[in-house]
Design a protein around this motif. Structure first.
Motif, mmCIF file in Angstrom:
data_model
loop_
_atom_site.group_PDB
_atom_site.id
_atom_site.type_symbol
_atom_site.label_atom_id
_atom_site.label_comp_id
_atom_site.label_asym_id
_atom_site.label_seq_id
_atom_site.Cartn_x
_atom_site.Cartn_y
_atom_site.Cartn_z
ATOM 1 N N GLY A 144 -2.210 75.122 -22.828
ATOM 2 C CA GLY A 144 -0.848 74.741 -22.493
ATOM 3 C C GLY A 144 -0.083 75.944 -21.975
ATOM 4 N N LEU A 145 1.018 76.293 -22.629
ATOM 5 C CA LEU A 145 1.828 77.443 -22.222
ATOM 6 C C LEU A 145 1.495 78.702 -23.009
ATOM 7 C CD1 LEU A 145 5.317 75.708 -21.840
ATOM 8 C CD2 LEU A 145 3.619 76.179 -20.064
ATOM 9 N N GLN A 146 0.505 78.636 -23.864
ATOM 10 C CA GLN A 146 0.149 79.766 -24.719
ATOM 11 C C GLN A 146 -1.050 80.508 -24.157
ATOM 12 O OE1 GLN A 146 1.706 80.768 -27.828
ATOM 13 N NE2 GLN A 146 0.477 82.570 -27.329
ATOM 14 N N ASP A 147 -0.885 81.823 -23.980
ATOM 15 C CA ASP A 147 -1.975 82.679 -23.517
ATOM 16 C C ASP A 147 -2.466 83.559 -24.657
ATOM 17 O OD1 ASP A 147 -0.818 83.427 -20.111
ATOM 18 O OD2 ASP A 147 -1.777 81.670 -20.985
ATOM 19 N N TYR A 148 -3.779 83.678 -24.738
ATOM 20 C CA TYR A 148 -4.421 84.584 -25.680
ATOM 21 C C TYR A 148 -5.265 85.566 -24.869
ATOM 22 C CZ TYR A 148 -3.295 80.817 -28.960
ATOM 23 O OH TYR A 148 -2.641 79.865 -29.686
ATOM 24 N N TRP A 149 -5.252 86.825 -25.283
ATOM 25 C CA TRP A 149 -5.956 87.871 -24.558
ATOM 26 C C TRP A 149 -6.921 88.624 -25.469
ATOM 27 C CZ3 TRP A 149 -5.395 88.337 -19.356
ATOM 28 C CH2 TRP A 149 -4.254 87.772 -18.781
ATOM 29 N N GLY A 150 -8.025 89.075 -24.861
ATOM 30 C CA GLY A 150 -8.915 89.975 -25.552
ATOM 31 C C GLY A 150 -8.445 91.411 -25.395
ATOM 32 N N GLN A 151 -9.179 92.324 -26.015
ATOM 33 C CA GLN A 151 -8.815 93.740 -25.978
ATOM 34 C C GLN A 151 -9.273 94.425 -24.700
ATOM 35 O OE1 GLN A 151 -6.894 95.465 -28.310
ATOM 36 N NE2 GLN A 151 -6.508 93.335 -28.859
ATOM 37 N N GLY A 152 -10.201 93.800 -23.977
ATOM 38 C CA GLY A 152 -10.641 94.351 -22.711
ATOM 39 C C GLY A 152 -11.953 95.103 -22.806
ATOM 40 N N GLN B 85 -6.385 81.623 -36.568
ATOM 41 C CA GLN B 85 -5.940 82.610 -35.597
ATOM 42 C C GLN B 85 -7.008 82.758 -34.521
ATOM 43 O OE1 GLN B 85 -5.041 86.404 -37.277
ATOM 44 N NE2 GLN B 85 -4.286 87.244 -35.367
ATOM 45 N N VAL B 86 -6.592 82.666 -33.263
ATOM 46 C CA VAL B 86 -7.532 82.758 -32.151
ATOM 47 C C VAL B 86 -7.817 84.222 -31.837
ATOM 48 C CG1 VAL B 86 -7.892 82.244 -29.726
ATOM 49 C CG2 VAL B 86 -6.746 80.573 -31.193
ATOM 50 N N GLN B 87 -9.083 84.532 -31.667
ATOM 51 C CA GLN B 87 -9.482 85.880 -31.272
ATOM 52 C C GLN B 87 -10.469 85.795 -30.118
ATOM 53 O OE1 GLN B 87 -10.876 87.734 -34.937
ATOM 54 N NE2 GLN B 87 -8.930 88.813 -35.095
ATOM 55 N N LEU B 88 -10.352 86.748 -29.195
ATOM 56 C CA LEU B 88 -11.252 86.842 -28.056
ATOM 57 C C LEU B 88 -11.870 88.234 -28.061
ATOM 58 C CD1 LEU B 88 -8.735 84.898 -27.197
ATOM 59 C CD2 LEU B 88 -9.728 85.090 -24.923
ATOM 60 N N VAL B 89 -13.179 88.290 -27.858
ATOM 61 C CA VAL B 89 -13.878 89.567 -27.850
ATOM 62 C C VAL B 89 -14.751 89.643 -26.603
ATOM 63 C CG1 VAL B 89 -15.493 91.071 -29.044
ATOM 64 C CG2 VAL B 89 -13.881 89.672 -30.360
ATOM 65 N N GLU B 90 -14.458 90.645 -25.758
ATOM 66 C CA GLU B 90 -15.240 90.840 -24.538
ATOM 67 C C GLU B 90 -16.394 91.800 -24.789
ATOM 68 O OE1 GLU B 90 -10.785 90.888 -23.178
ATOM 69 O OE2 GLU B 90 -11.990 91.717 -24.825
ATOM 70 N N SER B 91 -17.418 91.659 -23.975
ATOM 71 C CA SER B 91 -18.539 92.591 -24.002
ATOM 72 C C SER B 91 -19.192 92.613 -22.633
ATOM 73 C CB SER B 91 -19.566 92.199 -25.078
ATOM 74 O OG SER B 91 -20.091 90.911 -24.797
ATOM 75 N N GLY B 92 -20.016 93.640 -22.401
ATOM 76 C CA GLY B 92 -20.802 93.697 -21.177
ATOM 77 C C GLY B 92 -20.330 94.699 -20.144
ATOM 78 N N GLY B 93 -19.214 95.358 -20.395
ATOM 79 C CA GLY B 93 -18.758 96.365 -19.445
ATOM 80 C C GLY B 93 -19.651 97.593 -19.453
ATOM 81 N N GLY B 94 -19.410 98.482 -18.491
ATOM 82 C CA GLY B 94 -20.195 99.704 -18.435
ATOM 83 C C GLY B 94 -19.996 100.445 -17.138
ATOM 84 N N LEU B 95 -20.848 101.449 -16.945
ATOM 85 C CA LEU B 95 -20.811 102.275 -15.741
ATOM 86 C C LEU B 95 -22.018 101.924 -14.876
ATOM 87 C CD1 LEU B 95 -19.872 104.710 -14.039
ATOM 88 C CD2 LEU B 95 -21.217 106.169 -15.573
ATOM 89 N N LEU C 254 -23.184 93.477 -13.073
ATOM 90 C CA LEU C 254 -22.867 93.433 -14.498
ATOM 91 C C LEU C 254 -22.521 92.000 -14.864
ATOM 92 C CD1 LEU C 254 -20.540 96.512 -15.225
ATOM 93 C CD2 LEU C 254 -22.814 96.115 -16.173
ATOM 94 N N ARG C 255 -22.726 91.671 -16.124
ATOM 95 C CA ARG C 255 -22.325 90.355 -16.624
ATOM 96 C C ARG C 255 -21.431 90.551 -17.838
ATOM 97 N NH1 ARG C 255 -24.611 86.012 -20.137
ATOM 98 N NH2 ARG C 255 -24.067 83.991 -19.213
ATOM 99 N N LEU C 256 -20.212 90.079 -17.742
ATOM 100 C CA LEU C 256 -19.266 90.144 -18.846
ATOM 101 C C LEU C 256 -19.313 88.843 -19.644
ATOM 102 C CD1 LEU C 256 -16.129 91.706 -17.098
ATOM 103 C CD2 LEU C 256 -18.118 92.856 -18.095
ATOM 104 N N SER C 257 -19.115 88.983 -20.936
ATOM 105 C CA SER C 257 -19.058 87.825 -21.824
ATOM 106 C C SER C 257 -17.781 87.897 -22.649
ATOM 107 C CB SER C 257 -20.258 87.804 -22.761
ATOM 108 O OG SER C 257 -21.475 87.712 -22.044
ATOM 109 N N CYS C 258 -17.269 86.732 -22.997
ATOM 110 C CA CYS C 258 -16.094 86.653 -23.859
ATOM 111 C C CYS C 258 -16.344 85.565 -24.891
ATOM 112 C CB CYS C 258 -14.851 86.350 -23.061
ATOM 113 S SG CYS C 258 -13.368 86.097 -24.052
ATOM 114 N N ALA C 259 -16.389 85.976 -26.145
ATOM 115 C CA ALA C 259 -16.587 85.038 -27.249
ATOM 116 C C ALA C 259 -15.254 84.789 -27.934
ATOM 117 C CB ALA C 259 -17.590 85.612 -28.234
ATOM 118 N N THR C 260 -15.041 83.560 -28.367
ATOM 119 C CA THR C 260 -13.793 83.225 -29.035
ATOM 120 C C THR C 260 -14.058 82.756 -30.454
ATOM 121 O OG1 THR C 260 -13.834 80.925 -28.315
ATOM 122 C CG2 THR C 260 -12.789 82.498 -26.838
ATOM 123 N N SER C 261 -13.053 82.872 -31.278
ATOM 124 C CA SER C 261 -13.122 82.347 -32.632
ATOM 125 C C SER C 261 -11.759 81.793 -32.990
ATOM 126 C CB SER C 261 -13.537 83.443 -33.620
ATOM 127 O OG SER C 261 -12.595 84.496 -33.613
ATOM 128 N N GLY C 262 -11.754 80.916 -33.976
ATOM 129 C CA GLY C 262 -10.513 80.296 -34.374
ATOM 130 C C GLY C 262 -10.443 78.863 -33.880
#
Length: 115
Positions: free
Chosen positions: A100-108, A1-11, A18-26
């Motif tokens: 391909g035609l499949q999109d996976y999204w992180g939680q934001g 199962q593919v998972q995406l996790v974002e980090s780096g947001g803030g005020l 700012l620098r955002l990162s997105c790590a994937t697994s699966g």
């Protein structure tokens, strides 16, 4: 199962970075597109930037010259360096993996820019 996790947001204040990162697994096919979209309250989700596994990039006009997308193919990770931030950049930022035609999204991750 593919998972995406974002980090780096803030005020931050206008003009800062700012620098955002997105790590994937699966299990991920090697040829893919990764990117960032954002969604402000009451607005539709919009493209920020994308980058292919061949390192071809595409940017929204509103961020050209200020944001830089990059990726680490060995890690299937994607990054977004955001400079000269403006209050109108305030939004939830979402990581995308397209195979391909499949999109996976992180939680934001939330980015808030004060004036």
């Amino acid at each position: 199962q593919v998972q995406l996790v974002e980090s780096g947001g803030g005020l931050v204040q206008a003009g800062e970075s700012l620098r955002l990162s997105c790590a994937t697994s699966g299990s991920i096919f090697i040829i893919n597109t990764m990117g960032w979209y954002r969604q402000a309250p009451g607005k539709q989700r919009e493209l920020v930037a994308t980058i292919t596994s061949g390192l071809t990039t595409n940017y929204a006009d509103s961020v050209k010259g200020r944001f830089t997308i990059s990726r680490d193919n060995a890690k299937n990770a994607v990054y977004l360096q955001m400079n000269s931030l403006k209050p109108e950049d305030t939004a939830g930022y979402y990581c995308l993996l397209r195979v391909g035609l499949q999109d996976y999204w992180g939680q934001g991750t939330q980015v808030t820019v004060s004036s």
